[in-house]
Design a protein around this motif. Structure first.
Motif, PDB file in Angstrom:
ATOM      1  N   GLN A 368      13.871 -23.349  16.802  1.00  0.00           N
ATOM      2  CA  GLN A 368      13.006 -22.242  16.384  1.00  0.00           C
ATOM      3  C   GLN A 368      13.395 -20.943  17.093  1.00  0.00           C
ATOM      4  N   THR A 369      13.741 -21.036  18.389  1.00  0.00           N
ATOM      5  CA  THR A 369      14.118 -19.841  19.146  1.00  0.00           C
ATOM      6  C   THR A 369      15.404 -19.229  18.599  1.00  0.00           C
ATOM      7  N   LEU A 370      16.370 -20.094  18.249  1.00  0.00           N
ATOM      8  CA  LEU A 370      17.651 -19.606  17.724  1.00  0.00           C
ATOM      9  C   LEU A 370      17.606 -19.368  16.220  1.00  0.00           C
ATOM     10  N   GLN A 371      16.466 -19.746  15.583  1.00  0.00           N
ATOM     11  CA  GLN A 371      16.285 -19.600  14.135  1.00  0.00           C
ATOM     12  C   GLN A 371      17.370 -20.355  13.357  1.00  0.00           C
ATOM     13  N   ILE A 372      17.578 -21.599  13.761  1.00  0.00           N
ATOM     14  CA  ILE A 372      18.513 -22.491  13.066  1.00  0.00           C
ATOM     15  C   ILE A 372      17.776 -23.779  12.722  1.00  0.00           C
ATOM     16  N   PRO A 373      18.269 -24.598  11.777  1.00  0.00           N
ATOM     17  CA  PRO A 373      17.638 -25.892  11.491  1.00  0.00           C
ATOM     18  C   PRO A 373      17.608 -26.777  12.737  1.00  0.00           C
ATOM     19  N   TYR A 374      16.731 -27.755  12.705  1.00  0.00           N
ATOM     20  CA  TYR A 374      16.555 -28.664  13.848  1.00  0.00           C
ATOM     21  C   TYR A 374      17.906 -29.193  14.337  1.00  0.00           C
ATOM     22  N   PRO A 375      18.339 -28.807  15.558  1.00  0.00           N
ATOM     23  CA  PRO A 375      19.671 -29.235  16.056  1.00  0.00           C
ATOM     24  C   PRO A 375      19.625 -30.655  16.622  1.00  0.00           C
ATOM     25  N   GLU A 376      19.637 -31.618  15.723  1.00  0.00           N
ATOM     26  CA  GLU A 376      19.532 -33.026  16.143  1.00  0.00           C
ATOM     27  C   GLU A 376      20.674 -33.414  17.086  1.00  0.00           C
ATOM     28  N   ARG A 377      21.893 -33.018  16.761  1.00  0.00           N
ATOM     29  CA  ARG A 377      23.054 -33.378  17.577  1.00  0.00           C
ATOM     30  C   ARG A 377      23.600 -32.118  18.253  1.00  0.00           C
ATOM     31  N   ILE A 378      23.609 -32.136  19.565  1.00  0.00           N
ATOM     32  CA  ILE A 378      24.116 -31.016  20.357  1.00  0.00           C
ATOM     33  C   ILE A 378      25.338 -31.499  21.137  1.00  0.00           C
ATOM     34  N   GLU A 379      26.447 -30.763  21.029  1.00  0.00           N
ATOM     35  CA  GLU A 379      27.647 -31.077  21.795  1.00  0.00           C
ATOM     36  C   GLU A 379      27.895 -29.939  22.781  1.00  0.00           C
ATOM     37  N   ALA A 380      28.102 -30.290  24.060  1.00  0.00           N
ATOM     38  CA  ALA A 380      28.271 -29.291  25.116  1.00  0.00           C
ATOM     39  C   ALA A 380      29.638 -29.463  25.779  1.00  0.00           C
ATOM     40  N   PHE A 381      30.260 -28.321  26.167  1.00  0.00           N
ATOM     41  CA  PHE A 381      31.604 -28.321  26.748  1.00  0.00           C
ATOM     42  C   PHE A 381      31.593 -27.605  28.102  1.00  0.00           C
ATOM     43  N   ASP A 382      32.474 -28.071  29.008  1.00  0.00           N
ATOM     44  CA  ASP A 382      32.668 -27.393  30.295  1.00  0.00           C
ATOM     45  C   ASP A 382      34.093 -27.663  30.775  1.00  0.00           C
ATOM     46  N   GLN A 509      18.847 -27.019  30.723  1.00  0.00           N
ATOM     47  CA  GLN A 509      19.259 -27.193  32.119  1.00  0.00           C
ATOM     48  C   GLN A 509      19.861 -28.579  32.327  1.00  0.00           C
ATOM     49  N   ARG A 510      19.219 -29.590  31.747  1.00  0.00           N
ATOM     50  CA  ARG A 510      19.735 -30.960  31.868  1.00  0.00           C
ATOM     51  C   ARG A 510      21.090 -31.086  31.179  1.00  0.00           C
ATOM     52  N   ILE A 511      21.236 -30.450  30.029  1.00  0.00           N
ATOM     53  CA  ILE A 511      22.517 -30.494  29.304  1.00  0.00           C
ATOM     54  C   ILE A 511      23.611 -29.846  30.136  1.00  0.00           C
ATOM     55  N   GLN A 512      23.324 -28.678  30.711  1.00  0.00           N
ATOM     56  CA  GLN A 512      24.339 -27.970  31.503  1.00  0.00           C
ATOM     57  C   GLN A 512      24.701 -28.762  32.757  1.00  0.00           C
ATOM     58  N   ASP A 513      23.715 -29.325  33.421  1.00  0.00           N
ATOM     59  CA  ASP A 513      23.990 -30.120  34.619  1.00  0.00           C
ATOM     60  C   ASP A 513      24.807 -31.364  34.292  1.00  0.00           C
ATOM     61  N   GLU A 514      24.496 -31.981  33.157  1.00  0.00           N
ATOM     62  CA  GLU A 514      25.185 -33.215  32.785  1.00  0.00           C
ATOM     63  C   GLU A 514      26.638 -32.958  32.403  1.00  0.00           C
ATOM     64  N   VAL A 515      26.903 -31.904  31.638  1.00  0.00           N
ATOM     65  CA  VAL A 515      28.288 -31.629  31.238  1.00  0.00           C
ATOM     66  C   VAL A 515      29.104 -31.189  32.453  1.00  0.00           C
ATOM     67  N   HIS A 516      28.472 -30.466  33.384  1.00  0.00           N
ATOM     68  CA  HIS A 516      29.179 -30.070  34.603  1.00  0.00           C
ATOM     69  C   HIS A 516      29.508 -31.295  35.453  1.00  0.00           C
ATOM     70  N   ARG A 517      28.530 -32.199  35.574  1.00  0.00           N
ATOM     71  CA  ARG A 517      28.764 -33.438  36.345  1.00  0.00           C
ATOM     72  C   ARG A 517      29.900 -34.244  35.745  1.00  0.00           C
ATOM     73  N   PHE A 518      29.899 -34.375  34.422  1.00  0.00           N
ATOM     74  CA  PHE A 518      30.909 -35.181  33.745  1.00  0.00           C
ATOM     75  C   PHE A 518      32.297 -34.564  33.901  1.00  0.00           C
ATOM     76  N   ALA A 519      32.371 -33.240  33.792  1.00  0.00           N
ATOM     77  CA  ALA A 519      33.669 -32.550  33.923  1.00  0.00           C
ATOM     78  C   ALA A 519      34.196 -32.631  35.343  1.00  0.00           C
ATOM     79  N   ILE A 520      33.330 -32.385  36.323  1.00  0.00           N
ATOM     80  CA  ILE A 520      33.788 -32.348  37.712  1.00  0.00           C
ATOM     81  C   ILE A 520      34.175 -33.734  38.198  1.00  0.00           C
TER      82      ILE A 520
END
Length: 595
Positions: A368-382, A509-520
């Motif tokens: 709703q904040t980004l005004q996009i359809p429900y983002p069921e699947r989110i992929e994050a990169f680091d 925040q959890r997504i960013q912490d998790e992708v950083h943990r996985f990359a490092i």
């Protein structure tokens, strides 16, 4: 299109398959009247859970059947085939121990959690491994079946203490073995009272003959039977093996309680809680149809069901006698299952709501904040590197606000030289989505980049200009304390206001912490591996196997560098290789001092 398809739905029994924008089947249902049931999803008001399902529906199919029973069977098969996101699926891996009599020339008595159609006889389930083990120990004392996996060539201790007939050495009549199996079967089917009576007679007979030690053995066996088989209070006088089902539902959630009654005793219960989207009676019937497809659930002699359940269809579906108690102690036991289901639903509901607030509703808020359809699947990169060396990137996946670790991916940067974060991000985005397009995989609804405007622009350039993909991208910038600070979105990228104490912010925040943990963690793993390899590269006589052998022996490269010639040879290194290794370390140390 949906309105037109709704107008031509037949008023007949059948199954319907709801699909999302990716043409994936997300829900399978059955109905006595397809027209009324499918239309109900698109009319009237719904709770938030059903509303989310409806919002994801972009198309549907239906299959007409000749009866409601055939619709139920078809629904079960379609659920198995498509594994729809919103359907009830018994995915728990809980299993109970059983006692098994094997089907062999000389049978054995085993404890197992895997029930197979192998001709063996299974008894249970038992509430825990201890109960099954104690029962087996008791049977081992009473009945001399063989204990060994493979027949040895001489008698063992079990023969000498009277717990085996030693078929490995002596000829054992087939009738003798069959009699023992029948006695054990009778015992485990509730006939242990008869066995106690026989032991009582043997004890009295032995005592009359002044064979007191023999009489004591019979007395001890009787005490063991009492301790193991009779310490729980009887629940029913009926010794039939049965499962008792009841369910409660509230606010779109259902809890099913199953009581396992064996030989008149309530030995264990099974609790399942899940969301449902159709009528409660119909979803309960779907649950019932799936329940005995699991390997750890064996159909009993009969099942008890609450009123309101179609007993005829249940009996035809499960091929088991179905009982619906109306009064007396049987009805009280059924009501007890209902009471437990209601209490469990009340206790767990707040936890379910809290979990949903942290995940699904947080994802909704991001959309709703980004005004996009429900983002069921989110992929994050680091990205992760040290001055461009051992450069790696990582991708994680969150679905409905929860990590999907089986879809995580690691990438070694191949084409970028030096510390260029933007080029590294472009390489990984290119590799990831080129492969997805080539293999026809699932594209994400939102891409999250651990970085600012530059990282977002680099990723967009590859997606839009090279791959012709239009996937929303947001960036996550960090503050001076390396904590999630701002969400960036749009073209040009701008800070999107998001309350710091909102569940949507906590999810990002959890997504960013998790992708950083996985990359490092991947970077550290690669760096440690390369550090070990580079310090020993080029040493004559030291290959991959000897590198691993040395590291295993000394524990670290630091300890290896401190080792003497004698210690190296003791570790298994040939003298020539040990000499070459010492010279290599000495040369490296000299170069380091000079630099």
């Amino acid at each position: 299109m949906l309105k037109e398809k709704l107008q031509i739905l037949p008023a007949q029994p059948g199954c319907y398959l709801m699909k999302n924008q990716h043409n994936q089947v997300i829900y399978v249902g059955k109905a006595k009247n397809l027209r009324n049931r499918v239309r109900s999803y698109f009319t009237g008001s719904h709770d938030g859970k059903t509303l989310r399902l409806v919002q994801n529906i972009t198309d549907f199919e239906y299959i007409v059947t000749s009866s409601e029973f055939e619709a139920l069977l078809l629904e079960m098969n379609l659920i198995k085939k498509y594994d729809p996101k919103y359907n009830v699926m018994l995915k728990d891996d809980k299993s109970y121990p059983f006692i098994k009599i094997t089907k062999e020339k000389y049978p054995r008595l085993l404890i197992t959690r895997n029930v197979k159609r192998d001709g063996g006889k299974y008894f249970g389930p038992y509430p825990n491994a201890y109960a099954a083990t104690e029962t087996k120990k008791l049977l081992d004392r009473l009945y001399p079946l063989r204990k060994c996996d493979k027949l040895p060539d001489k008698v063992c201790l079990y023969y000498h203490i009277g717990q085996c007939l030693a078929p490995c050495v002596y000829q054992v009549a087939k009738e003798k073995t069959q009699d023992i199996v029948q006695d054990i079967t009778h015992f485990l089917n509730g006939g242990f009272h008869d066995i106690k009576g026989q032991l009582q007679q043997k004890m009295e007979s032995a005592a009359a003959k002044l064979e007191f030690e023999r009489a004591k053995e019979f007395r001890d066996q009787m005490q063991h039977i009492t301790a193991v088989m009779e310490k729980q209070q009887m629940m029913t006088n009926d010794m039939t093996t049965k499962d008792i089902f009841h369910y409660a539902f509230d606010k779109g959630w259902m809890c099913v309680q199953v009581f396992f009654v064996r030989h008149g005793k309530l030995i264990e219960r099974d609790v399942s809680m899940f969301p449902f989207y159709a009528e409660p009676e119909e979803d309960f019937m779907t649950f019932l149809g799936q329940f005995y497809t699991k390997s750890h659930h064996i159909k009993p002699k009969e099942i008890w069901l609450p009123e309101g359940t179609d007993a005829a269809i249940a009996e035809r579906l499960l091929e088991v006698k179905t009982v619906q108690p109306k009064r007396g102690k049987k009805k009280e036991l059924l009501d007890l299952a209902l009471k437990n289901a209601q209490l469990a639903l009340q206790e767990k509901f707040k936890l379910i709501e809290r979990d949903e607030e942290r995940t699904i509703r947080a994802v909704e808020q991001i959309g709703q904040t980004l005004q996009i359809p429900y983002p069921e699947r989110i992929e994050a990169f680091d990205n992760s590197n040290i001055h461009g060396t051992d450069a790696v990137s990582a991708m994680i996946v969150f679905e409905d606000g929860k990590p999907n670790k089986k879809d995580y991916r690691k990438y070694k940067i191949k084409t970028v030289k030096g510390p260029d974060d933007y080029a590294s991000m472009q390489e990984v985005i290119r590799r990831r989505y080129t492969r997805i397009l080539r293999e026809g995989g699932r594209l994400p609804d939102l891409i999250v980049i651990d970085g600012g405007k530059g990282h977002m622009s680099a990723a967009k350039e590859v997606l839009e200009n090279e791959l012709d993909l239009s996937i929303p991208i947001c960036g996550l910038a960090k503050d001076k304390k390396h904590k999630t600070a701002d969400m960036l979105f749009g073209e040009p990228a701008m800070i999107i206001p998001l309350e710091r104490n909102s569940q949507a912010f906590y999810l990002l925040q959890r997504i960013q912490d998790e992708v950083h943990r996985f990359a490092i963690s991947f970077h550290r793993q690669l760096r440690g591996k390369n550090a070990f390899q580079s310090s020993l590269d080029g040493v004559k006589g030291v290959g991959e196997k000897r590198k691993k052998m040395l590291l295993k022996h000394f524990g670290s490269v630091k300890q290896l560098k401190m080792a003497s010639f004698e210690e190296l040879t003791t570790a298994g290194l040939p003298k020539d290789a040990a000499t070459a290794l010492l010279a290599h370390f000495q040369e490296a140390e000299t170069v380091e001092k000079d630099s």
